[in-house]
Design a protein around this motif. Structure first.
Motif, PDB file in Angstrom:
ATOM      1  N   TRP A 115     -12.483  -5.433   9.127  1.00  0.00           N
ATOM      2  CA  TRP A 115     -11.491  -6.405   8.682  1.00  0.00           C
ATOM      3  C   TRP A 115     -11.692  -6.793   7.228  1.00  0.00           C
ATOM      4  CZ3 TRP A 115      -7.690  -7.904  12.068  1.00  0.00           C
ATOM      5  CH2 TRP A 115      -7.917  -7.590  13.416  1.00  0.00           C
ATOM      6  N   GLY A 116     -10.579  -7.037   6.554  1.00  0.00           N
ATOM      7  CA  GLY A 116     -10.633  -7.609   5.233  1.00  0.00           C
ATOM      8  C   GLY A 116     -10.711  -9.117   5.304  1.00  0.00           C
ATOM      9  N   GLN A 117     -10.772  -9.753   4.154  1.00  0.00           N
ATOM     10  CA  GLN A 117     -10.889 -11.206   4.093  1.00  0.00           C
ATOM     11  C   GLN A 117      -9.548 -11.920   4.145  1.00  0.00           C
ATOM     12  OE1 GLN A 117     -13.269 -11.993   0.584  1.00  0.00           O
ATOM     13  NE2 GLN A 117     -15.174 -11.748   1.735  1.00  0.00           N
ATOM     14  N   GLY A 118      -8.471 -11.194   3.965  1.00  0.00           N
ATOM     15  CA  GLY A 118      -7.150 -11.762   4.094  1.00  0.00           C
ATOM     16  C   GLY A 118      -6.514 -12.132   2.771  1.00  0.00           C
ATOM     17  N   THR A 119      -5.195 -12.132   2.766  1.00  0.00           N
ATOM     18  CA  THR A 119      -4.418 -12.592   1.631  1.00  0.00           C
ATOM     19  C   THR A 119      -3.274 -13.451   2.158  1.00  0.00           C
ATOM     20  OG1 THR A 119      -3.213 -11.893  -0.364  1.00  0.00           O
ATOM     21  CG2 THR A 119      -2.947 -10.526   1.597  1.00  0.00           C
ATOM     22  N   THR A 120      -3.019 -14.557   1.502  1.00  0.00           N
ATOM     23  CA  THR A 120      -2.078 -15.551   2.002  1.00  0.00           C
ATOM     24  C   THR A 120      -0.662 -15.274   1.527  1.00  0.00           C
ATOM     25  OG1 THR A 120      -3.804 -17.248   2.066  1.00  0.00           O
ATOM     26  CG2 THR A 120      -1.526 -18.004   2.092  1.00  0.00           C
ATOM     27  N   VAL A 121       0.265 -15.288   2.471  1.00  0.00           N
ATOM     28  CA  VAL A 121       1.688 -15.146   2.183  1.00  0.00           C
ATOM     29  C   VAL A 121       2.385 -16.429   2.593  1.00  0.00           C
ATOM     30  CG1 VAL A 121       3.813 -13.917   2.745  1.00  0.00           C
ATOM     31  CG2 VAL A 121       1.671 -12.654   2.448  1.00  0.00           C
ATOM     32  N   LEU A 178     -12.804  -3.565   3.240  1.00  0.00           N
ATOM     33  CA  LEU A 178     -11.364  -3.608   3.070  1.00  0.00           C
ATOM     34  C   LEU A 178     -11.021  -4.810   2.201  1.00  0.00           C
ATOM     35  CD1 LEU A 178     -10.291  -3.006   6.791  1.00  0.00           C
ATOM     36  CD2 LEU A 178     -10.553  -1.293   4.988  1.00  0.00           C
ATOM     37  N   VAL A 179     -10.212  -4.588   1.178  1.00  0.00           N
ATOM     38  CA  VAL A 179      -9.844  -5.649   0.251  1.00  0.00           C
ATOM     39  C   VAL A 179      -8.330  -5.703   0.139  1.00  0.00           C
ATOM     40  CG1 VAL A 179     -10.067  -6.567  -2.072  1.00  0.00           C
ATOM     41  CG2 VAL A 179     -11.992  -5.369  -1.020  1.00  0.00           C
ATOM     42  N   GLU A 180      -7.758  -6.849   0.519  1.00  0.00           N
ATOM     43  CA  GLU A 180      -6.313  -7.042   0.444  1.00  0.00           C
ATOM     44  C   GLU A 180      -5.929  -7.710  -0.868  1.00  0.00           C
ATOM     45  OE1 GLU A 180      -7.546  -8.242   4.754  1.00  0.00           O
ATOM     46  OE2 GLU A 180      -8.275  -8.558   2.706  1.00  0.00           O
ATOM     47  N   SER A 181      -4.695  -7.476  -1.274  1.00  0.00           N
ATOM     48  CA  SER A 181      -4.133  -8.143  -2.437  1.00  0.00           C
ATOM     49  C   SER A 181      -2.621  -8.157  -2.309  1.00  0.00           C
ATOM     50  CB  SER A 181      -4.560  -7.460  -3.738  1.00  0.00           C
ATOM     51  OG  SER A 181      -4.059  -6.135  -3.811  1.00  0.00           O
ATOM     52  N   GLY A 182      -1.971  -8.970  -3.122  1.00  0.00           N
ATOM     53  CA  GLY A 182      -0.523  -9.005  -3.170  1.00  0.00           C
ATOM     54  C   GLY A 182       0.115 -10.225  -2.557  1.00  0.00           C
ATOM     55  N   SER A 185      11.115 -10.365  -1.042  1.00  0.00           N
ATOM     56  CA  SER A 185      10.260  -9.236  -0.695  1.00  0.00           C
ATOM     57  C   SER A 185       8.882  -9.406  -1.309  1.00  0.00           C
ATOM     58  CB  SER A 185      10.873  -7.918  -1.189  1.00  0.00           C
ATOM     59  OG  SER A 185      12.143  -7.684  -0.606  1.00  0.00           O
ATOM     60  N   LEU A 186       7.928  -8.767  -0.673  1.00  0.00           N
ATOM     61  CA  LEU A 186       6.557  -8.805  -1.144  1.00  0.00           C
ATOM     62  C   LEU A 186       5.850  -7.558  -0.647  1.00  0.00           C
ATOM     63  CD1 LEU A 186       5.068 -11.033  -2.808  1.00  0.00           C
ATOM     64  CD2 LEU A 186       4.053 -11.794  -0.666  1.00  0.00           C
ATOM     65  N   ARG A 187       4.923  -7.057  -1.435  1.00  0.00           N
ATOM     66  CA  ARG A 187       4.160  -5.888  -1.035  1.00  0.00           C
ATOM     67  C   ARG A 187       2.675  -6.213  -1.040  1.00  0.00           C
ATOM     68  NH1 ARG A 187       4.211  -0.242  -4.337  1.00  0.00           N
ATOM     69  NH2 ARG A 187       2.953  -1.527  -5.762  1.00  0.00           N
ATOM     70  N   LEU A 188       2.045  -5.969   0.089  1.00  0.00           N
ATOM     71  CA  LEU A 188       0.619  -6.165   0.224  1.00  0.00           C
ATOM     72  C   LEU A 188      -0.094  -4.825   0.125  1.00  0.00           C
ATOM     73  CD1 LEU A 188       0.461  -8.699   3.196  1.00  0.00           C
ATOM     74  CD2 LEU A 188       0.792  -9.148   0.749  1.00  0.00           C
ATOM     75  N   SER A 189      -1.275  -4.864  -0.446  1.00  0.00           N
ATOM     76  CA  SER A 189      -2.062  -3.656  -0.617  1.00  0.00           C
ATOM     77  C   SER A 189      -3.450  -3.861  -0.031  1.00  0.00           C
ATOM     78  CB  SER A 189      -2.169  -3.293  -2.101  1.00  0.00           C
ATOM     79  OG  SER A 189      -2.991  -2.155  -2.297  1.00  0.00           O
ATOM     80  N   CYS A 190      -3.979  -2.816   0.549  1.00  0.00           N
ATOM     81  CA  CYS A 190      -5.326  -2.834   1.097  1.00  0.00           C
ATOM     82  C   CYS A 190      -6.057  -1.594   0.609  1.00  0.00           C
ATOM     83  CB  CYS A 190      -5.293  -2.874   2.625  1.00  0.00           C
ATOM     84  SG  CYS A 190      -6.912  -2.715   3.406  1.00  0.00           S
ATOM     85  N   VAL A 191      -7.148  -1.812  -0.090  1.00  0.00           N
ATOM     86  CA  VAL A 191      -7.968  -0.718  -0.585  1.00  0.00           C
ATOM     87  C   VAL A 191      -9.255  -0.666   0.223  1.00  0.00           C
ATOM     88  CG1 VAL A 191      -9.155   0.270  -2.566  1.00  0.00           C
ATOM     89  CG2 VAL A 191      -6.988  -0.934  -2.888  1.00  0.00           C
TER      90      VAL A 191
END
Length: 119
Positions: free
Chosen positions: A109-115, A4-8, A17-23
């Motif tokens: 689990w993915g590695q996470g993306t910081t907001v 799982l790879v998060e981005s955004g 607003s913000l949109r997160l993506s998980c592929v």
């Protein structure tokens, strides 16, 4: 196996607003649920929301209900987290997660993306 790879993630002002993506890749056909969690240093990981891979049923924590929306595209193996009216307390590392068939909890689990929500 499953990846799982998060981005955004990024910096956004309060109210923004913000949109997160998980592929997802790997044996995605085994997924039953996909969801998002978040964690701030010194605090326990918190469930944000989840979505079933088959029935499109969603659930959210009370803290984000009405502001965040989860959606998915099974063909693209992607799950999105659309966040509106962001608040400083939403600042965290956001993790994408999946529960595979037969598991009693989220096990991938993915590695996470910081907001970061700040003026």
């Amino acid at each position: 196996q499953v990846q799982l790879v998060e981005s955004g993630g990024g910096l956004v002002q309060p109210g923004g607003s913000l949109r997160l993506s998980c592929v997802a890749s790997g044996r995605t056909s085994s997924f039953v649920y996909m969801g998002w969690f978040r964690q701030t240093s010194g605090k326990e990981r918190e469930f944000v929301g989840g979505i079933s891979t088959a029935g499109d049923m969603t659930g959210y924590s009370d803290s984000v209900k009405g502001r965040f929306t989860i959606s998915k595209d099974n063909a693209k193996n992607t799950v999105l987290l659309q966040m509106h009216d962001l608040r400083p307390e939403d600042t965290a590392v956001y993790y994408c997660a999946a529960r595979t068939h037969g598991a009693n909890r989220y096990d991938s689990w993915g590695q996470g993306t910081t907001v970061t929500v700040s003026s």
